[in-house]
Design a protein around this motif. Structure first.
Motif, PDB file in Angstrom:
ATOM      1  N   SER A 107      -0.555   8.983  16.653  1.00 52.15           N
ATOM      2  CA  SER A 107      -0.552   9.466  18.032  1.00 52.15           C
ATOM      3  C   SER A 107      -1.357  10.753  18.149  1.00 52.15           C
ATOM      4  O   SER A 107      -1.331  11.609  17.259  1.00 52.15           O
ATOM      5  CB  SER A 107       0.886   9.709  18.510  1.00 52.15           C
ATOM      6  OG  SER A 107       1.528  10.645  17.662  1.00 52.15           O
ATOM      7  N   PHE A 108      -2.076  10.864  19.270  1.00 52.07           N
ATOM      8  CA  PHE A 108      -2.869  12.053  19.605  1.00 52.07           C
ATOM      9  C   PHE A 108      -2.350  12.597  20.927  1.00 52.07           C
ATOM     10  O   PHE A 108      -2.138  11.847  21.885  1.00 52.07           O
ATOM     11  CB  PHE A 108      -4.354  11.702  19.756  1.00 52.07           C
ATOM     12  CG  PHE A 108      -5.033  11.335  18.474  1.00 52.07           C
ATOM     13  CD1 PHE A 108      -5.786  12.267  17.781  1.00 52.07           C
ATOM     14  CD2 PHE A 108      -4.921  10.052  17.948  1.00 52.07           C
ATOM     15  CE1 PHE A 108      -6.416  11.932  16.610  1.00 52.07           C
ATOM     16  CE2 PHE A 108      -5.546   9.705  16.772  1.00 52.07           C
ATOM     17  CZ  PHE A 108      -6.295  10.646  16.091  1.00 52.07           C
ATOM     18  N   ILE A 151       1.323  10.869  12.294  1.00 54.34           N
ATOM     19  CA  ILE A 151       1.412   9.513  11.774  1.00 54.34           C
ATOM     20  C   ILE A 151       2.855   9.226  11.390  1.00 54.34           C
ATOM     21  O   ILE A 151       3.519  10.037  10.738  1.00 54.34           O
ATOM     22  CB  ILE A 151       0.471   9.322  10.570  1.00 54.34           C
ATOM     23  CG1 ILE A 151       0.535   7.889  10.076  1.00 54.34           C
ATOM     24  CG2 ILE A 151       0.750  10.303   9.461  1.00 54.34           C
ATOM     25  CD1 ILE A 151      -0.542   7.545   9.074  1.00 54.34           C
ATOM     26  N   GLU A 152       3.354   8.095  11.849  1.00 52.06           N
ATOM     27  CA  GLU A 152       4.721   7.675  11.572  1.00 52.06           C
ATOM     28  C   GLU A 152       4.702   6.283  10.949  1.00 52.06           C
ATOM     29  O   GLU A 152       3.933   5.413  11.386  1.00 52.06           O
ATOM     30  CB  GLU A 152       5.554   7.656  12.855  1.00 52.06           C
ATOM     31  CG  GLU A 152       5.624   8.996  13.574  1.00 52.06           C
ATOM     32  CD  GLU A 152       6.360   8.880  14.887  1.00 52.06           C
ATOM     33  OE1 GLU A 152       6.898   7.782  15.168  1.00 52.06           O
ATOM     34  OE2 GLU A 152       6.402   9.873  15.651  1.00 52.06           O
ATOM     35  N   SER A 164      -2.641  13.413   0.835  1.00 49.65           N
ATOM     36  CA  SER A 164      -3.692  14.440   0.871  1.00 49.65           C
ATOM     37  C   SER A 164      -4.419  14.456   2.197  1.00 49.65           C
ATOM     38  O   SER A 164      -5.059  15.441   2.541  1.00 49.65           O
ATOM     39  CB  SER A 164      -4.689  14.207  -0.272  1.00 49.65           C
ATOM     40  OG  SER A 164      -5.270  12.914  -0.140  1.00 49.65           O
ATOM     41  N   ALA A 165      -4.340  13.348   2.942  1.00 51.69           N
ATOM     42  CA  ALA A 165      -5.068  13.280   4.213  1.00 51.69           C
ATOM     43  C   ALA A 165      -4.299  13.893   5.360  1.00 51.69           C
ATOM     44  O   ALA A 165      -4.769  13.913   6.485  1.00 51.69           O
ATOM     45  CB  ALA A 165      -5.415  11.828   4.543  1.00 51.69           C
ATOM     46  N   SER A 166      -3.085  14.372   5.101  1.00 47.89           N
ATOM     47  CA  SER A 166      -2.242  14.860   6.195  1.00 47.89           C
ATOM     48  C   SER A 166      -2.561  16.286   6.611  1.00 47.89           C
ATOM     49  O   SER A 166      -2.181  16.720   7.685  1.00 47.89           O
ATOM     50  CB  SER A 166      -0.766  14.767   5.778  1.00 47.89           C
ATOM     51  OG  SER A 166      -0.528  15.583   4.633  1.00 47.89           O
ATOM     52  N   GLY A 220       0.801  -1.209   0.000  1.00 42.35           N
ATOM     53  CA  GLY A 220       0.000   0.000   0.000  1.00 42.35           C
ATOM     54  C   GLY A 220       0.834   1.259   0.000  1.00 42.35           C
ATOM     55  O   GLY A 220       2.029   1.246   0.342  1.00 42.35           O
ATOM     56  N   LYS A 221       0.206   2.348  -0.380  1.00 44.16           N
ATOM     57  CA  LYS A 221       0.867   3.647  -0.420  1.00 44.16           C
ATOM     58  C   LYS A 221       0.029   4.658   0.341  1.00 44.16           C
ATOM     59  O   LYS A 221      -1.155   4.844   0.049  1.00 44.16           O
ATOM     60  CB  LYS A 221       1.051   4.092  -1.879  1.00 44.16           C
ATOM     61  CG  LYS A 221       1.701   5.466  -2.020  1.00 44.16           C
ATOM     62  CD  LYS A 221       1.795   5.872  -3.476  1.00 44.16           C
ATOM     63  CE  LYS A 221       2.394   7.263  -3.617  1.00 44.16           C
ATOM     64  NZ  LYS A 221       2.456   7.707  -5.044  1.00 44.16           N
ATOM     65  N   LEU A 222       0.629   5.288   1.341  1.00 46.93           N
ATOM     66  CA  LEU A 222      -0.095   6.251   2.169  1.00 46.93           C
ATOM     67  C   LEU A 222      -0.413   7.499   1.368  1.00 46.93           C
ATOM     68  O   LEU A 222       0.455   8.054   0.685  1.00 46.93           O
ATOM     69  CB  LEU A 222       0.743   6.617   3.392  1.00 46.93           C
ATOM     70  CG  LEU A 222       0.098   7.592   4.390  1.00 46.93           C
ATOM     71  CD1 LEU A 222      -1.107   6.964   5.043  1.00 46.93           C
ATOM     72  CD2 LEU A 222       1.132   8.017   5.439  1.00 46.93           C
TER      73      LEU A 222
END
Length: 637
Positions: free
Chosen positions: A248-249, A237-238, A228-230, A223-225
């Motif tokens: 992490s929040f 996200i790491e 656009s969702a960042s 898969g490829k992250l």
């Protein structure tokens, strides 16, 4: 917190419950009557019913303590949360979440609610619903009691001790590890020749507290992250290398409705949807809207059909008198069907019934009016007339009531007053006539009941799916109590109908003055304290709209159905015949007697008797002295 209820948001103290149990069983103090005490208390010497009543009042006094609402923030503190999400090739994800919750006080609610969001937004902003399968609930690594409630956002899972008599309702002070496992589905969608895995970022939360949280995602390789969702996603996200990601929040982050993590895969990586999946998904996405539209269609169809029936009832369905149907119509029922054209249908119907009984041989009659009298006939002298359509085995209820009122009146010179009988038996006579009407009106009644139950079921289903079940139930009870008091204000005499003695009257007074008002204001307080969430407002509005349609449908006049409509049309035609407006059966003594009770019931006796007198004069009939008359109604021609 989603899914919280009046009972689930309040403390349940074991010692108070024990006190309530003692109060409920306080009848046992009756044994103190026989104890060697010189002066037993006045409470002990009360009758059993009074003791139970006072015990009930004592229990009511403890209800505020039994339902004392707690403050979650003062009882618990959520320190951290960790989630592990493993996605399989079938497009489902197994989720394991662990929450560290510190109990701050020894007396607490005994459990927490974990809210699992199931509704999410895709890149186009459309709302979708994830499938959910609950697997396990644990506390300190051991299986724990749980219950599941619905909500607009998703599920709300209660995890904690079961509230019962023999178990502790409290979590121990200090750190408690709460664990939950479940499966989420419908995570994959197809888009432009590829598959998109959309993973929820935040997952479950406890009481929406702002604790630090970490989510470990394990997904299939390849898969490829999506970058656009960042933007403005509210989390970090790491990449852990290959097929692992760490989300992490920070503690105190106010945004818990975070964008999904989207990962692109080649087409065919995950199982493709079946032919029925899109239909099922669409229904789950728009379940409340579908139910609201279905309920509206059913209500609108019912209202349209009822208006159509009412319009059809305005026109007569019969062109001529149906004499066979007329034989089954009692004078009382005829008067009720023509009640709009009569000053007092009960009086004319009763007089017509007395006339019918006289012609049947039960009495002799002086005149069928309030000043008239009847005298009883000897049993061996009851021959009955040829015009009697009712056998004694199949008397209508109205005839039975009329005969009973005359039979049991005191004798005065061997005669009974008709007006006095009507005065004493008017209410019972009205009920008997309504029973006759309901017997013929049965057809079509099942349709109205089915509509009422169906619409209430749809409202209850929408409330259940939206997490508004208790709120809507409380609204219904509050509205029902309010309507009850409105009816009592309009008809105060109904308040004491169920009271048969002084104690019964006291119980009724306590119910209306204390019991129902207490329930009304308690539920009203619950409604004010637990209003719908903003996302629940659409469901609440849909339920309110359906209730309005239901009220409109039930407020419409009930149309005549089946045989009763033909009876009404037949009665209207008969009255026109009795008044000489249309032709009908040839006049004779038998015809006159056959229709005389109906003529009295329809306030057409004068015209019908006048037509009979003219026929007698033309036929050369010198006198008319039937056996059932004390003195002739029509004088000699």
């Amino acid at each position: 917190m989603a899914g919280s209820t009046l009972l689930s948001s309040c403390n349940g103290r074991e010692d108070i419950v024990s006190s309530a149990v003692i109060l409920l069983s306080i009848d046992s103090v009756s044994s103190l009557k026989h104890a060697p005490f010189p002066d037993p208390s006045s409470f002990v010497t009360l009758p059993g019913k009074w003791r139970r009543l006072l015990s009930w009042f004592a229990l009511l006094a403890f209800l505020p303590l039994l339902t004392a609402c707690n403050d979650f923030d003062e009882e618990f503190s959520v320190r951290s949360a960790e989630s592990t999400v493993t996605v399989s090739r079938d497009g489902f994800a197994r989720v394991s979440e662990t929450f560290l919750v510190r109990a701050l006080v020894p007396l607490n609610y005994g459990g927490v609610y974990v809210d699992i969001p199931q509704r999410f937004l895709d890149a186009q902003g459309s709302s979708h619903w994830r499938d959910f399968v609950f697997l396990a609930a644990r506390r300190e690594g051991r299986d724990e009691h749980y219950s599941i409630e619905n909500g607009v956002r998703g599920r709300s899972i209660y995890i904690g001790e079961r509230h019962c008599k023999h178990c502790s309702p409290d979590l121990p002070v200090g750190m408690n590890e709460i664990g939950i496992e479940y499966r989420l589905g419908r995570l994959v969608r197809e888009e432009a020749g590829r598959q998109i895995l959309a993973l929820p970022a935040y997952l479950g939360s406890i009481h929406d507290l702002r604790a630090e949280k970490k989510v470990k995602l394990t997904v299939p390789a390849g898969g490829k992250l999506r970058s656009s969702a960042s933007a403005e996603r509210g989390y970090k996200i790491e990449s852990g290398g290959g097929n692992e990601f760490l989300v992490s929040f920070d503690a105190g982050d106010a945004d818990r409705v975070s964008p999904d993590i989207e990962i692109e895969y080649p087409l065919g990586t995950f199982r493709t949807a079946s032919d029925l999946d899109p239909i099922r998904w669409w229904l789950s996405d728009y379940s409340n809207a579908v139910l609201a539209a279905l309920g509206s269609m059913i209500a609108a169809s019912f209202i349209w059909l009822r208006l159509k029936q009412l319009k059809r009832n305005e026109a007569s369905n019969l062109a001529s008198i149906d004499h066979e149907l007329l034989q089954r119509t009692s004078p009382a029922l005829a008067a009720y069907l023509f009640r709009k054209g009569l000053a007092d249908w009960r009086a004319t119907g009763f007089f017509g019934s007395i006339c019918r009984l006289a012609i049947m041989g039960e009495f002799r009659l002086s005149s069928a009016e309030a000043s008239g009298e009847v005298e009883r006939r000897n049993v061996n002298d009851r021959v009955g007339g040829l015009s009697s359509p009712f056998s004694r085995e199949a008397w209508p209820p109205s005839l039975r009531v009329a005969r009973g009122q005359l039979t049991w009146l005191p004798l005065s010179d061997a005669r009974l007053n008709i007006g006095e009988a009507l005065k004493r038996g008017k209410a019972e006579y009205s009920k008997a006539v309504l029973r006759e009407f309901a017997e013929f009106q049965k057809q079509g009644k099942a349709g109205g009941s089915a509509f009422f139950i169906t619409l209430l079921f749809i409202c209850a289903l929408i409330a259940y799916l939206a997490g508004l079940f208790y709120f809507v139930g409380a609204m219904f009870v509050v509205a029902a109590i309010a309507m009850m008091y409105i009816q009592l204000a309009r008809h105060p005499e109904r308040a004491g109908r169920s009271a048969t003695d002084e104690q019964g009257a006291l119980k009724v007074a306590i119910l209306y003055l204390i019991g129902l008002p207490a329930a009304f204001f308690s539920l009203l307080a619950y409604i004010v304290r637990h209003p719908p969430y903003p996302e629940q407002m659409s469901a609440a509005i849909a339920i309110g709209f359906l209730i309005v349609l239901l009220v409109i449908a039930l407020a419409l006049p009930k149309p005549l159905t089946g045989q009763i409509r033909d009876m009404r049309d037949n009665v209207f035609l008969l009255r026109r015949y009795l008044l000489g407006e249309i032709s009908g059966p040839a006049m004779s003594v038998e015809t006159y007697e056959r229709y005389l009770p109906l003529a009295i019931a329809l306030d057409a006796e004068a015209a019908w008797t006048g037509a009979f007198d003219r026929w007698r004069a033309d036929a050369g009939l010198a006198s008319y002295k039937p056996d059932w008359l004390i003195k002739p109604i029509a004088r000699e021609a």
